[in-house]
Design an enzyme around this catalytic site. Structure first.
Site, PDB file in Angstrom:
ATOM      1  N   PRO A 137       0.802  -1.229   0.000  1.00  0.00           N
ATOM      2  CA  PRO A 137       0.000   0.000   0.000  1.00  0.00           C
ATOM      3  C   PRO A 137       0.832   1.275   0.000  1.00  0.00           C
ATOM      4  O   PRO A 137       0.448   2.263  -0.627  1.00  0.00           O
ATOM      5  CB  PRO A 137      -0.818  -0.136   1.290  1.00  0.00           C
ATOM      6  CG  PRO A 137      -0.961  -1.602   1.501  1.00  0.00           C
ATOM      7  CD  PRO A 137       0.339  -2.183   1.032  1.00  0.00           C
ATOM      8  N   GLY A 138       1.972   1.252   0.678  1.00  0.00           N
ATOM      9  CA  GLY A 138       2.816   2.453   0.709  1.00  0.00           C
ATOM     10  C   GLY A 138       4.146   2.275   0.022  1.00  0.00           C
ATOM     11  O   GLY A 138       5.064   3.080   0.205  1.00  0.00           O
TER      12      GLY A 138
ATOM     13  N   ILE B  80      -1.861  -7.583  -6.192  1.00  0.00           N
ATOM     14  CA  ILE B  80      -1.105  -8.786  -6.538  1.00  0.00           C
ATOM     15  C   ILE B  80      -1.900  -9.648  -7.514  1.00  0.00           C
ATOM     16  O   ILE B  80      -2.940 -10.234  -7.169  1.00  0.00           O
ATOM     17  CB  ILE B  80      -0.740  -9.591  -5.275  1.00  0.00           C
ATOM     18  CG1 ILE B  80       0.008  -8.694  -4.283  1.00  0.00           C
ATOM     19  CG2 ILE B  80       0.096 -10.805  -5.654  1.00  0.00           C
ATOM     20  CD1 ILE B  80       1.260  -8.027  -4.845  1.00  0.00           C
TER      21      ILE B  80
ATOM     22  N   ASP C 157      12.879  -8.114 -16.001  1.00  0.00           N
ATOM     23  CA  ASP C 157      13.174  -8.049 -17.439  1.00  0.00           C
ATOM     24  C   ASP C 157      12.213  -8.946 -18.210  1.00  0.00           C
ATOM     25  O   ASP C 157      11.626  -8.537 -19.213  1.00  0.00           O
ATOM     26  CB  ASP C 157      14.621  -8.476 -17.718  1.00  0.00           C
ATOM     27  CG  ASP C 157      15.611  -7.349 -17.505  1.00  0.00           C
ATOM     28  OD1 ASP C 157      15.172  -6.221 -17.200  1.00  0.00           O
ATOM     29  OD2 ASP C 157      16.819  -7.599 -17.621  1.00  0.00           O
TER      30      ASP C 157
ATOM     31  N   GLY D   9       9.342 -10.067 -17.097  1.00  0.00           N
ATOM     32  CA  GLY D   9       7.991  -9.547 -16.914  1.00  0.00           C
ATOM     33  C   GLY D   9       7.696  -8.400 -17.848  1.00  0.00           C
ATOM     34  O   GLY D   9       6.597  -8.302 -18.413  1.00  0.00           O
TER      35      GLY D   9
ATOM     36  N   ARG E  90     -18.359  -0.323 -42.358  1.00  0.00           N
ATOM     37  CA  ARG E  90     -19.150   0.868 -42.039  1.00  0.00           C
ATOM     38  C   ARG E  90     -19.173   1.797 -43.251  1.00  0.00           C
ATOM     39  O   ARG E  90     -18.131   2.092 -43.850  1.00  0.00           O
ATOM     40  CB  ARG E  90     -18.530   1.600 -40.847  1.00  0.00           C
ATOM     41  CG  ARG E  90     -19.189   2.924 -40.493  1.00  0.00           C
ATOM     42  CD  ARG E  90     -20.543   2.730 -39.825  1.00  0.00           C
ATOM     43  NE  ARG E  90     -20.999   3.974 -39.228  1.00  0.00           N
ATOM     44  CZ  ARG E  90     -21.799   4.839 -39.831  1.00  0.00           C
ATOM     45  NH1 ARG E  90     -22.228   4.609 -41.069  1.00  0.00           N
ATOM     46  NH2 ARG E  90     -22.176   5.941 -39.208  1.00  0.00           N
TER      47      ARG E  90
ATOM     48  N   GLU F 121       4.249  -3.623 -14.149  1.00  0.00           N
ATOM     49  CA  GLU F 121       5.627  -3.996 -14.519  1.00  0.00           C
ATOM     50  C   GLU F 121       6.482  -2.756 -14.773  1.00  0.00           C
ATOM     51  O   GLU F 121       7.397  -2.778 -15.610  1.00  0.00           O
ATOM     52  CB  GLU F 121       5.652  -4.920 -15.748  1.00  0.00           C
ATOM     53  CG  GLU F 121       4.830  -6.173 -15.608  1.00  0.00           C
ATOM     54  CD  GLU F 121       5.340  -7.127 -14.566  1.00  0.00           C
ATOM     55  OE1 GLU F 121       6.404  -6.859 -13.980  1.00  0.00           O
ATOM     56  OE2 GLU F 121       4.665  -8.129 -14.311  1.00  0.00           O
TER      57      GLU F 121
END
Length: 385
Positions: A124-125, A153, A239, A241, A267, A361
Site C-alpha cells: 500500500p505504501g 497482486i 526483465d 515480466g 461501415r 511492470e
C-alpha cells in the site's frame, strides 16, 4: 525447444486461440472468470510450463520463444495471458536464477503442471520505492515470521505459491540489501487474501491484497538460502515480466487493429466504406507502423535478454509497446465513432483493457528513469556504443 517443434507449437496455439479462447470470451467477460474446462486445456497444452526446464516438466523455451508465445496468446482476451504470466516470467526466472536445487525440485514441476503463482512486491505504501517496504520477515529459530501486506497482486486469489519480498533488516541498506525473497505456500496459516479488486478492464484477470499475520515459514523458504538478495532477484525477474507485457501489448494491438480494419471495411458513410477516407487510412497506417516498430523492438530485446541482461532493451520495448497499444486502442475507438463508445462493440473494451499496460511492470515514467539511469551509467563507464 528446437525451431521445428516451436513452429508446430505456435501454429497449434494460433488455432487454439481462434477456435477455443476467442469464442469463450463472452463467457469470461460475463462470469469474470476463465471456465475451468479451458484452464484444464491450457494446463494440458503446457501453457503454464513454457519456460520451465524440461527436467522439471516444462517445455524449456528460450526467451524469444516464450515472448513470441505470449504475443500469439495475447491476441485473445488478456485474462488468458494473465493467469499464466507470473508462473512463466518472474517466478520461474527467480527460481532458475537464484533458487536452491531443493527449491527448484519442489516448485518448478508444480508450476509447470499448472499450479498458479503470484509475485508479492508492491505494498500500500511501497511500489517502486522498496526502501519504504513495510512487510517484515524476522528469523525465529528454524523459521521466519512474516508480517505485513501486499497490494495489487495478480493471481493472488488463485495462487498456491507466492514469491514474497520482505524486509529482513530493519534499516535501509545500499542496493536494497534489506529486502529478501521467500517462497511461500499460500495455504500457510496466517495468510489472508482479500476480495478481488474491481478494475477498469481485463475482466477474468484478478488482483487482490495479501495479508500476513505472524506467518511462519521454514528457513529453507528463503530464496537461494541467502538474505538480502530479494530485490536484486526481483529486478532480474522484471526483465522477463516487462518483455511479457510488451508481447501482450503487441498481440492485443494486432487484434485491435484487425478489428479497426474490419469495421473500416464494413461501415459506410456518404455512400462508401469509411476505409476509403484518407484520414481513416492515416490512423490505420500510423497504427501499423507503430505496431511493426514495437514488434521489431520486442524481438531484438528478447534476443538480447536470452544472452544475458537486457535492462535498457526490455524497459524500452515494454515502454514503447504499451504506449503504442494505448494509441492503437484510442484510434480504434475513434474509427468506430459513436459506436466506439458503446459497450456492445469491442473497441470500448479494448480501450479499457489496454490502459493497464503502461502502468504495471513499471509505469512509463519509472521505465524512463530506468532507461536514463542505465544509459548514464553505461556512458560513464565507457560501455556505451
Amino acid at each position: 525447444m528446437d525451431a521445428d517443434t516451436f513452429a508446430q507449437f505456435t501454429d497449434q496455439l494460433k488455432r487454439y486461440v481462434r477456435e477455443r479462447l476467442m469464442p469463450a470470451e463472452e463467457q469470461v467477460l460475463e462470469d469474470d472468470a476463465i471456465p475451468p474446462d479451458l484452464l484444464g486445456e491450457m494446463r494440458d497444452m503446457g501453457l503454464f510450463g513454457l519456460t520451465m526446464p524440461e527436467e522439471y516438466g516444462g517445455s524449456g523455451m528460450n526467451v524469444p520463444q516464450y515472448i513470441e508465445t505470449i504475443r500469439v496468446l495475447s491476441y485473445a482476451l488478456p485474462a488468458y495471458r494473465s493467469i499464466t504470466s507470473i508462473n512463466l516470467g518472474m517466478v520461474c526466472s527467480a527460481l532458475k536464477n537464484a533458487g536452491t536445487e531443493e527449491q527448484k525440485s519442489e516448485w518448478l514441476p508444480r508450476l509447470a503442471a499448472g499450479e498458479i503463482a503470484c509475485f508479492g512486491l508492491t505494498e500500500p505504501g511501497s511500489g517502486s520505492d522498496s526502501a519504504a517496504m513495510a512487510t517484515t520477515a524476522k528469523r525465529d529459530g528454524g523459521h521466519y515470521v512474516l508480517n505485513g501486506s501486499k497490494r495489487y497482486i495478480t493471481n493472488a486469489p488463485h495462487a498456491k505459491l507466492g514469491l514474497i519480498m520482505a524486509r529482513t533488516n530493519p534499516e535501509s541498506m545500499p542496493k536494497n540489501a534489506h529486502v529478501s525473497a521467500f517462497l511461500v505456500d499460500m495455504e500457510t496459516d496466517g495468510i489472508t487474501v482479500g476480495k478481488p479488486d474491481k478494475k477498469m478492464g481485463q475482466r477474468g484477470s484478478h488482483i487482490a491484497d495479501i495479508y500476513f499475520d505472524d506467518v511462519r515459514v521454514p528457513a529453507d523458504a528463503l530464496l537461494g538460502g541467502e538474505e538480502g538478495r530479494g530485490f536484486a532477484t526481483a529486478m532480474q525477474s522484471l526483465d522477463n515480466g516487462r518483455l511479457s507485457i510488451g508481447a501482450a501489448s503487441c498481440g492485443y494491438a494486432r487484434r485491435i487493429l484487425d478489428t479497426a480494419l474490419r469495421y473500416s471495411g464494413e461501415r459506410k458513410a456518404f455512400g462508401e466504406t469509411i476505409g476509403n477516407f484518407q484520414l481513416i487510412q492515416a490512423m490505420l497506417a500510423d497504427s501499423q507502423a507503430e505496431l511493426y516498430a514495437a514488434e521489431c523492438m520486442l524481438r531484438d530485446a528478447a534476443a538480447k535478454a536470452n544472452k544475458g541482461k537486457a535492462i535498457i532493451e526490455a524497459a524500452s520495448a515494454k515502454m514503447f509497446a504499451s504506449e503504442m497499444c494505448n494509441r492503437v486502442a484510442d484510434r480504434c475507438v475513434q474509427i468506430h465513432g459513436g459506436a466506439g463508445y458503446l459497450a456492445e462493440y469491442e473497441a470500448e473494451r479494448f480501450y479499457r483493457d489496454s490502459r493497464i499496460y503502461t502502468i504495471y511492470e513499471g509505469t512509463t515514467q519509472i521505465l524512463q528513469l530506468v532507461i536514463a539511469k542505465n544509459m548514464l551509467r553505461d556512458f560513464a563507464s565507457g560501455a556505451a556504443a
